[in-house]
Design an enzyme around this catalytic site. Structure first.
Site, PDB file in Angstrom:
ATOM      1  N   HIS A   1      17.787  44.109   2.778  1.00  0.00           N
ATOM      2  CA  HIS A   1      17.758  45.129   1.721  1.00  0.00           C
ATOM      3  C   HIS A   1      16.579  46.061   2.031  1.00  0.00           C
ATOM      4  O   HIS A   1      15.582  45.632   2.640  1.00  0.00           O
ATOM      5  CB  HIS A   1      17.535  44.402   0.391  1.00  0.00           C
TER       6      HIS A   1
ATOM      7  N   ASP B   1      13.556  36.640   1.600  1.00  0.00           N
ATOM      8  CA  ASP B   1      13.968  37.404   0.429  1.00  0.00           C
ATOM      9  C   ASP B   1      15.097  36.608  -0.222  1.00  0.00           C
ATOM     10  O   ASP B   1      16.219  36.588   0.276  1.00  0.00           O
ATOM     11  CB  ASP B   1      14.435  38.798   0.879  1.00  0.00           C
TER      12      ASP B   1
ATOM     13  N   GLN C   1      19.147  37.221  -3.671  1.00  0.00           N
ATOM     14  CA  GLN C   1      20.582  36.944  -3.847  1.00  0.00           C
ATOM     15  C   GLN C   1      20.909  35.471  -3.635  1.00  0.00           C
ATOM     16  O   GLN C   1      22.084  35.101  -3.658  1.00  0.00           O
ATOM     17  CB  GLN C   1      21.410  37.795  -2.875  1.00  0.00           C
TER      18      GLN C   1
ATOM     19  N   LYS D   1      18.185  39.033 -11.856  1.00  0.00           N
ATOM     20  CA  LYS D   1      19.420  38.595 -11.181  1.00  0.00           C
ATOM     21  C   LYS D   1      19.679  37.123 -11.475  1.00  0.00           C
ATOM     22  O   LYS D   1      20.595  36.513 -10.939  1.00  0.00           O
ATOM     23  CB  LYS D   1      19.293  38.799  -9.669  1.00  0.00           C
TER      24      LYS D   1
ATOM     25  N   CYS E   1      21.721  49.694  -1.004  1.00  0.00           N
ATOM     26  CA  CYS E   1      20.330  49.624  -0.520  1.00  0.00           C
ATOM     27  C   CYS E   1      20.242  48.805   0.768  1.00  0.00           C
ATOM     28  O   CYS E   1      19.283  48.044   0.968  1.00  0.00           O
ATOM     29  CB  CYS E   1      19.380  49.053  -1.571  1.00  0.00           C
TER      30      CYS E   1
HETATM   31  N1  PMP Z   1      16.400  42.057  -1.948  1.00  0.00           N
HETATM   32  C1  PMP Z   1      17.704  41.863  -2.162  1.00  0.00           C
HETATM   33  C2  PMP Z   1      18.489  41.018  -1.190  1.00  0.00           C
HETATM   34  C3  PMP Z   1      18.314  42.439  -3.280  1.00  0.00           C
HETATM   35  O1  PMP Z   1      19.619  42.262  -3.483  1.00  0.00           O
HETATM   36  C4  PMP Z   1      17.535  43.220  -4.167  1.00  0.00           C
HETATM   37  C5  PMP Z   1      18.159  43.885  -5.374  1.00  0.00           C
HETATM   38  N2  PMP Z   1      19.357  44.546  -5.129  1.00  0.00           N
HETATM   39  C6  PMP Z   1      16.178  43.379  -3.893  1.00  0.00           C
HETATM   40  C7  PMP Z   1      15.648  42.788  -2.784  1.00  0.00           C
HETATM   41  C8  PMP Z   1      15.296  44.185  -4.788  1.00  0.00           C
HETATM   42  O2  PMP Z   1      15.183  43.555  -6.035  1.00  0.00           O
HETATM   43  P1  PMP Z   1      14.411  44.292  -7.230  1.00  0.00           P
HETATM   44  O3  PMP Z   1      15.019  45.653  -7.343  1.00  0.00           O
HETATM   45  O4  PMP Z   1      14.695  43.412  -8.411  1.00  0.00           O
HETATM   46  O5  PMP Z   1      12.971  44.316  -6.859  1.00  0.00           O
END
Ligand code: PMP
Length: 424
Positions: free
Chosen positions: A141, A218, A221, A244, A382
Site C-alpha cells: 500500500h 503492514d 489487512q 478496519k 492506494c
Molecule cells: N496498509 C494497508 C495494507 C491498507 O490496506 C491500508 C488502508 N487501506 C493502510 C496501510 C493505511 O491504513 P490507514 O489509512 O488506516 O492508516
C-alpha cells in the site's frame, strides 16, 4: 429467514462465545447493517477500506464518554486514574490479541500510516544512511512506500522492490537475492489490500533475520481476518488500524520488539513522552510513552480494546473460516460469468476479490452497484505499483467481513450481471 434479512432484525443481547458462529446473531450486533441505501438493503462489501462497528463497541465508547473521561497519566483525581486504568487495560488487551511478550511493546498510533511513519522516523532516521538499502514489495500500500521514499530522498538510501507474479504472489527467489551487507530493513504487507494475497511473512522474516535485517509487517489487512501472533511470526514491527478491525477511526497500533523501540529515537516530541525537560536537556520517557507524545486518542484506544474483545469472542479462526467460504463462493460465482476477469489469483488469499468487467470502467460498475445498495470500492486502492504491474488503471474490489453472508455474495453477482446488461 435469510441471513441477509436477519441483519435487519434487532439485537437482544450481544454475541457470546456460546453462540458458535451464529451469523444472524452476529449481524444483529451491527446497527448499520439494518440500513437501506437507495431503497435497497445495504450490502456492505467495502470492509478493506473500513469495517463497521458492533453495538458493544459503540456502547463502550458511550460509557467512556459519559462516565469515565478525563485526561490520562497526569491527574491525581479519581476520573483521571480511572481513564488511565482503562487506557492501559486497552493496551493489555491489544498485547493479548497479538500475543506480544509485553504490554510496553504496544504503541498506540493514529493508524497504520502513522505507525509506519513512526518506524521510518524512529528506526529509519537513526539507522539508515546514504547507500543503505530498504526492501519493499510490489504489493505494498502507498502507506508502506511513500514514507520510505521520503527517507531515501533525505538520506540517499536505496529502495529495492520484490517483484510480483501475474497471480499476485511475490517472487521469493528474487526476494532472497535482494539482500546484501547494506540492507537495513524489510517492509512487507501481510495481506495485499488490492488483491487479497496472503504473503508468506513468517518465511520472509526468517530469511531477513538470517541476514541480520529487521522486518516491518503492514498488518492492516491481516488482523481483521486471521489470528496473528507476533512472537510466532518473530516480526520486529507490526502495524495496523483500528477502523478496519471493528474499532474507531483515529487509532492504530505499532507493535515493536522492546529492543528496537528502546534503541529508536522518538517520532513526535511533547508532553508525556519525557521524564524531565529543561532548556539544557530533555530526558525521554521509557516505552511505550516515549512514542505517545501529547494527549492520545483515549476513547478510541478503549474502543479498540472493546473491538478486539468482541472479535476474540467470535474467534479469529472462526472468522477466517467463514470469510474463506464467502471468498470461495464469490470466486466461483464471478469466475463463471462471461466478461468478468478476476484480478489476483494467489493460492492463499484473504477476504478480497478484485475484478474487472470487459468494456465497463470500474467506476461505472461501482456507481451502478451502489444504486442496488451494494458498497464496493473501485480505483487503484492506494496500490498503484500493483495496478501498473498488472497493466490496469483500476479494479472493482469487493472485500468481505465475518458479518457478510452468502446471500450478500449472491446479491453482488446479480448486481454485476445487471451492470453487464446495461452495457450489453
Ligand atoms: N496498509 C494497508 C495494507 C491498507 O490496506 C491500508 C488502508 N487501506 C493502510 C496501510 C493505511 O491504513 P490507514 O489509512 O488506516 O492508516
Amino acid at each position: 429467514m435469510s441471513a441477509r434479512q436477519a441483519g435487519r432484525s434487532s439485537a437482544t443481547a450481544p454475541y457470546r462465545a456460546a453462540d458458535a458462529f451464529d451469523l444472524e446473531r452476529i449481524r444483529a450486533d451491527f446497527p448499520i447493517l439494518r440500513q437501506q441505501v437507495h431503497g435497497k438493503p445495504l450490502v456492505y462489501l467495502d470492509n478493506a477500506a473500513s469495517s463497521q462497528m458492533p453495538q458493544p463497541v459503540i456502547d463502550r465508547l458511550v460509557h467512556y464518554q459519559s462516565a469515565q473521561h478525563a485526561n490520562i497519566h497526569r491527574g491525581v483525581h479519581t476520573l483521571s486514574a480511572l481513564a488511565t486504568a482503562e487506557y492501559e487495560a486497552a493496551r493489555c488487551k491489544l498485547q493479548k490479541f497479538l500475543n506480544a511478550a509485553e504490554a510496553r511493546e504496544v504503541i498506540f498510533t493514529s493508524g497504520t500510516t502513522d505507525a509506519i511513519n513512526l518506524v521510518m522516523h524512529g528506526y529509519g532516521r537513526k539507522f539508515i544512511r546514504a547507500g543503505d538499502e530498504i526492501i519493499l514489495t510490489t504489493l505494498e500500500h502507498h502507506a508502506n512506500i511513500v514514507p520510505w521514499q521520503m527517507l531515501a530522498e533525505e538520506t540517499g538510501a536505496k529502495i529495492r522492490v520484490v517483484p510480483m507474479m501475474d497471480t499476485g504472489e511475490l517472487c521469493l527467489d528474487s526476494y532472497e537475492k535482494l539482500f546484501n551487507a547494506r540492507t537495513r530493513i524489510v517492509g512487507v504487507t501481510h495481506v495485499s489490500n488490492a488483491l487479497g494475497s496472503i504473503n508468506p511473512v513468517k518465511l520472509m522474516i526468517a530469511l531477513a533475520h538470517a541476514h541480520g535485517v529487521p522486518v516491518l509487517v503492514d498488518g492492516a489487512q491481516a488482523v481483521p481476518h486471521m489470528p496473528v501472533d507476533v512472537q510466532d511470526l518473530d516480526c520486529d514491527f507490526y502495524a495496523f488500524s483500528g477502523h478496519k478491525l471493528c474499532g474507531p477511526t483515529g487509532i492504530g497500533v505499532l507493535y515493536g520488539k522492546a529492543k528496537w523501540l528502546e534503541s529508536m529515537q522518538p517520532f513526535k516530541g511533547g508532553g508525556d513522552m519525557i521524564l524531565s525537560v529543561s532548556f539544557e536537556r530533555t530526558v525521554y520517557n521509557t516505552i511505550p510513552q516515549k512514542f505517545e507524545a501529547g494527549t492520545p486518542p483515549i476513547a478510541a484506544a478503549i474502543g479498540l480494546g472493546a473491538a478486539v474483545d468482541y472479535l476474540s469472542t467470535i474467534g479469529l479462526a472462526a472468522i477466517a473460516r467463514h470469510e474463506h467460504e464467502l471468498l470461495q463462493h464469490a470466486t466461483e460465482r464471478l469466475r463463471a460469468l462471461p466478461g468478468v476477469r478476476l484480478v489476483g489469483t494467489a493460492r492463499h488469499k484473504a477476504a478480497v476479490l478484485s475484478f474487472v468487467l470487459d468494456g465497463v470502467h470500474p467506476h461505472d460498475v461501482g456507481t451502478l452497484l451502489d444504486q442496488e445498495g451494494i458498497a464496493v470500492r473501485t480505483g487503484h486502492h492506494c496500490a498503484q505499483p500493483v495496478m501498473t504491474r498488472l497493466n490496469l488503471a483500476a479494479t472493482v474490489r469487493a472485500s468481505f467481513a465475518f458479518y457478510n453472508s452468502h446471500a450478500e455474495v449472491d446479491a453482488l453477482v446479480a448486481g454485476v450481471r445487471a451492470v453487464q446488461e446495461v452495457f450489453a
